[in-house]
Structure formats: C-alpha cells, structure tokens
Motif scaffolding. Structure first.
Motif, PDB file in Angstrom:
ATOM      1  N   PHE A  35       0.829  -1.204   0.000  1.00 51.82           N
ATOM      2  CA  PHE A  35       0.000   0.000   0.000  1.00 51.82           C
ATOM      3  C   PHE A  35       0.868   1.261   0.000  1.00 51.82           C
ATOM      4  CE2 PHE A  35      -2.867  -3.227   1.786  1.00 51.82           C
ATOM      5  CZ  PHE A  35      -3.899  -3.129   0.864  1.00 51.82           C
ATOM      6  N   ASP A  36       1.961   1.232   0.745  1.00 48.19           N
ATOM      7  CA  ASP A  36       2.881   2.370   0.759  1.00 48.19           C
ATOM      8  C   ASP A  36       3.413   2.648  -0.649  1.00 48.19           C
ATOM      9  OD1 ASP A  36       2.517   2.353   3.495  1.00 48.19           O
ATOM     10  OD2 ASP A  36       4.449   1.416   3.926  1.00 48.19           O
ATOM     11  N   LYS A  64      -4.763   4.547   5.166  1.00 49.59           N
ATOM     12  CA  LYS A  64      -3.965   3.321   5.178  1.00 49.59           C
ATOM     13  C   LYS A  64      -2.541   3.611   4.703  1.00 49.59           C
ATOM     14  CE  LYS A  64      -2.784  -1.005   5.176  1.00 49.59           C
ATOM     15  NZ  LYS A  64      -2.253  -1.533   6.419  1.00 49.59           N
ATOM     16  N   ALA A  65      -2.399   4.492   3.716  1.00 48.77           N
ATOM     17  CA  ALA A  65      -1.068   4.811   3.196  1.00 48.77           C
ATOM     18  C   ALA A  65      -1.103   6.155   2.493  1.00 48.77           C
ATOM     19  CB  ALA A  65      -0.609   3.724   2.219  1.00 48.77           C
ATOM     20  N   ASP A  66       0.056   6.818   2.523  1.00 48.35           N
ATOM     21  CA  ASP A  66       0.225   8.022   1.714  1.00 48.35           C
ATOM     22  C   ASP A  66       1.548   7.922   0.968  1.00 48.35           C
ATOM     23  OD1 ASP A  66       2.325   8.863   3.360  1.00 48.35           O
ATOM     24  OD2 ASP A  66       1.182  10.445   4.333  1.00 48.35           O
ATOM     25  N   VAL A 134      -8.783   5.928  -3.451  1.00 52.16           N
ATOM     26  CA  VAL A 134      -7.420   6.333  -3.767  1.00 52.16           C
ATOM     27  C   VAL A 134      -7.571   7.773  -4.227  1.00 52.16           C
ATOM     28  CG1 VAL A 134      -5.423   6.000  -5.253  1.00 52.16           C
ATOM     29  CG2 VAL A 134      -6.729   4.016  -4.452  1.00 52.16           C
ATOM     30  N   CYS A 135      -6.947   8.690  -3.485  1.00 50.15           N
ATOM     31  CA  CYS A 135      -7.141  10.102  -3.813  1.00 50.15           C
ATOM     32  C   CYS A 135      -5.811  10.807  -4.023  1.00 50.15           C
ATOM     33  CB  CYS A 135      -7.964  10.805  -2.750  1.00 50.15           C
ATOM     34  SG  CYS A 135      -7.157  10.982  -1.163  1.00 50.15           S
ATOM     35  N   ILE A 136      -5.896  11.853  -4.818  1.00 48.49           N
ATOM     36  CA  ILE A 136      -4.752  12.725  -5.047  1.00 48.49           C
ATOM     37  C   ILE A 136      -5.173  14.150  -4.718  1.00 48.49           C
ATOM     38  CG2 ILE A 136      -3.565  11.259  -6.710  1.00 48.49           C
ATOM     39  CD1 ILE A 136      -4.809  12.938  -8.956  1.00 48.49           C
ATOM     40  N   VAL A 137      -4.216  14.911  -4.187  1.00 52.39           N
ATOM     41  CA  VAL A 137      -4.502  16.262  -3.715  1.00 52.39           C
ATOM     42  C   VAL A 137      -3.355  17.177  -4.117  1.00 52.39           C
ATOM     43  CG1 VAL A 137      -4.974  17.646  -1.657  1.00 52.39           C
ATOM     44  CG2 VAL A 137      -5.711  15.257  -1.721  1.00 52.39           C
ATOM     45  N   ASP A 138      -3.710  18.409  -4.436  1.00 53.95           N
ATOM     46  CA  ASP A 138      -2.700  19.419  -4.742  1.00 53.95           C
ATOM     47  C   ASP A 138      -3.165  20.743  -4.147  1.00 53.95           C
ATOM     48  OD1 ASP A 138      -0.668  20.992  -5.848  1.00 53.95           O
ATOM     49  OD2 ASP A 138      -0.800  20.012  -7.801  1.00 53.95           O
ATOM     50  N   LYS A 139      -2.231  21.585  -3.791  1.00 56.59           N
ATOM     51  CA  LYS A 139      -2.590  22.918  -3.279  1.00 56.59           C
ATOM     52  C   LYS A 139      -3.080  23.825  -4.398  1.00 56.59           C
ATOM     53  CE  LYS A 139       0.108  23.128   0.870  1.00 56.59           C
ATOM     54  NZ  LYS A 139      -0.018  24.114   1.895  1.00 56.59           N
ATOM     55  N   ASN A 140      -2.700  23.513  -5.619  1.00 60.39           N
ATOM     56  CA  ASN A 140      -3.066  24.343  -6.765  1.00 60.39           C
ATOM     57  C   ASN A 140      -4.167  23.680  -7.583  1.00 60.39           C
ATOM     58  OD1 ASN A 140      -0.941  26.248  -6.253  1.00 60.39           O
ATOM     59  ND2 ASN A 140       0.456  24.658  -6.984  1.00 60.39           N
ATOM     60  N   LEU A 157      -8.412  -0.179  -8.434  1.00 59.43           N
ATOM     61  CA  LEU A 157      -8.567  -1.603  -8.732  1.00 59.43           C
ATOM     62  C   LEU A 157      -7.409  -2.404  -8.136  1.00 59.43           C
ATOM     63  CD1 LEU A 157      -9.946  -3.988 -10.088  1.00 59.43           C
ATOM     64  CD2 LEU A 157      -8.734  -3.381 -12.202  1.00 59.43           C
ATOM     65  N   MET A 158      -6.212  -1.867  -8.178  1.00 62.07           N
ATOM     66  CA  MET A 158      -5.070  -2.568  -7.581  1.00 62.07           C
ATOM     67  C   MET A 158      -5.243  -2.727  -6.071  1.00 62.07           C
ATOM     68  SD  MET A 158      -1.914  -1.076  -9.816  1.00 62.07           S
ATOM     69  CE  MET A 158      -0.701  -2.128  -9.055  1.00 62.07           C
ATOM     70  N   VAL A 159      -5.796  -1.711  -5.414  1.00 60.11           N
ATOM     71  CA  VAL A 159      -6.078  -1.830  -3.979  1.00 60.11           C
ATOM     72  C   VAL A 159      -7.100  -2.938  -3.756  1.00 60.11           C
ATOM     73  CG1 VAL A 159      -7.049  -0.668  -1.957  1.00 60.11           C
ATOM     74  CG2 VAL A 159      -5.489   0.561  -3.469  1.00 60.11           C
ATOM     75  N   ARG A 160      -8.133  -2.955  -4.562  1.00 56.76           N
ATOM     76  CA  ARG A 160      -9.166  -3.994  -4.445  1.00 56.76           C
ATOM     77  C   ARG A 160      -8.568  -5.387  -4.607  1.00 56.76           C
ATOM     78  NH1 ARG A 160     -14.383  -4.198  -8.433  1.00 56.76           N
ATOM     79  NH2 ARG A 160     -15.178  -6.244  -7.861  1.00 56.76           N
ATOM     80  N   LEU A 161      -7.712  -5.559  -5.599  1.00 62.23           N
ATOM     81  CA  LEU A 161      -7.099  -6.871  -5.825  1.00 62.23           C
ATOM     82  C   LEU A 161      -6.246  -7.293  -4.632  1.00 62.23           C
ATOM     83  CD1 LEU A 161      -6.143  -6.477  -9.597  1.00 62.23           C
ATOM     84  CD2 LEU A 161      -8.041  -7.817  -8.625  1.00 62.23           C
ATOM     85  N   GLU A 162      -5.520  -6.358  -4.050  1.00 57.47           N
ATOM     86  CA  GLU A 162      -4.705  -6.675  -2.866  1.00 57.47           C
ATOM     87  C   GLU A 162      -5.596  -7.010  -1.673  1.00 57.47           C
ATOM     88  OE1 GLU A 162      -1.344  -7.317  -0.420  1.00 57.47           O
ATOM     89  OE2 GLU A 162      -1.724  -7.457  -2.570  1.00 57.47           O
ATOM     90  N   MET A 163      -6.698  -6.305  -1.528  1.00 57.09           N
ATOM     91  CA  MET A 163      -7.635  -6.619  -0.444  1.00 57.09           C
ATOM     92  C   MET A 163      -8.181  -8.034  -0.614  1.00 57.09           C
ATOM     93  SD  MET A 163      -9.608  -2.937  -0.225  1.00 57.09           S
ATOM     94  CE  MET A 163     -10.993  -3.567   0.733  1.00 57.09           C
ATOM     95  N   ASN A 164      -8.497  -8.406  -1.840  1.00 52.48           N
ATOM     96  CA  ASN A 164      -8.987  -9.757  -2.113  1.00 52.48           C
ATOM     97  C   ASN A 164      -7.916 -10.800  -1.805  1.00 52.48           C
ATOM     98  OD1 ASN A 164     -11.497  -8.838  -2.908  1.00 52.48           O
ATOM     99  ND2 ASN A 164     -10.978  -8.815  -5.078  1.00 52.48           N
ATOM    100  N   ARG A 165      -6.686 -10.493  -2.159  1.00 55.18           N
ATOM    101  CA  ARG A 165      -5.581 -11.419  -1.885  1.00 55.18           C
ATOM    102  C   ARG A 165      -5.435 -11.641  -0.387  1.00 55.18           C
ATOM    103  NH1 ARG A 165      -0.886 -11.759  -0.101  1.00 55.18           N
ATOM    104  NH2 ARG A 165      -0.580  -9.552   0.292  1.00 55.18           N
TER     105      ARG A 165
END
Length: 171
Positions: A35-36, A64-66, A134-140, A157-165
């Motif tokens: 996740f990291d 969970k991770a940034d 899964v989010c992305i953030v910017d100050k601008n 989708l990759m997070v979902r697949l890892e959760m399933n695993r």
C-alpha cells in the motif's frame, strides 16, 4: 452525519457497507509495503504532491497509506472529501476547490494552507460496496483528463485486488 459539505455523506446501505469493510480486516492496521508503494507510485504517476489510500469508517476517514509511507491519520468523516467519493460510482473530481461555494466553508479548502485540487476513485469491493478511495490532492487547481481518470481507477482496482488477496490468504 454533520458535515461541512452541504449534504448527507452516508450511503443508503451504510450498515452493510461497514460490515463489508470489516471483512477485509484493513482498518487501523500497520503500514504495509504494498500500500505504501502504491500510494507513492500514484503520487508520481499523477504528478501530485499528495496521494492517499483511505478507508471510510462510521465516523472517520482513516489513511492506510500516503506517498511517504505513513499510515494511521484520521479525519472526521463529515470534513473529508473521501466521504463524497464513496458515494459516486465515477471518479470524484474538484479541479478548483475554491470555486465550489459549498466547500469554501470547510477550513481545509481556504487560506494559505488550503487545497486547490482533489480527485478520488472509490475502492469498490467484489460485493459492490465502496469502502474507501485512492485520492490525489494538490494545493493548486489543475485540469484532470480522461486519461488521469483511467489511471486513478486502475490504482483503486489494484487496492481492491490486494484486499482480495489478503482475504484469500486468511482463509
């Protein structure tokens, strides 16, 4: 739920969604390399200073991770845009947060420390529950393209697949 976004931030199937989230045993867990790395890759790929994998519990949004490999930060659910993101089947995008009159009252989006851009793809379980994002953030402020949307959806989708695993390995 009281919030700073001018609307109800709870899905109609909230209790079932929370039960489904518990099944994955991912809330309030230690940092995990997969996740990291996924958060770091997301920040790099999307060229944003902040990328997070968040899960929405009853009252808080938990990270969970940034992009720095940090885990465990929490935000009151009513103040978090991730609460909005799990209500949408499509990617949630605010290209210029300060232009949204509803969000201007939220202290996260005003002033020098304020945010200018937010985009999130919901993490949807196999059972169809949107449990995080899964989010992305910017100050601008910035433009978010169709290709960007597809990239963010792939990361969710990759997070979902890892959760399933993880579930398969628990059985």
């Amino acid at each position: 739920m009281e919030n700073n976004m001018g609307g109800l931030l709870i899905s109609l199937d909230e209790e079932a969604r929370l039960e489904n989230l518990k099944k994955y045993k991912i809330l309030y867990t230690k940092t995990e390399p997969f996740f990291d790395q996924l958060a770091a890759v997301t920040a790099t790929m999307m060229n944003t200073p902040i990328a997070m994998i968040n899960f929405v519990d009853r009252d808080v949004v938990w990270t969970k991770a940034d992009q720095h490999g940090q885990t465990g930060s929490e935000m009151v659910r009513g103040m978090s845009l991730c609460s909005l993101a799990i209500l949408n089947e499509s990617v949630t995008v605010f290209e210029d947060l300060i232009q949204n009159p509803v969000l201007v009252s939220n202290p996260m989006f005003v002033g020098e420390a304020g945010l200018g851009f937010y985009a999130a793809a919901a993490i949807t379980t196999d059972e169809g529950f949107r449990v995080g994002s899964v989010c992305i953030v910017d100050k601008n402020p910035r433009v978010f393209s169709e290709e960007d949307r597809k990239k963010l959806e792939r990361m969710a989708l990759m997070v979902r697949l890892e959760m399933n695993r993880r579930i398969e390995n628990q059985e």
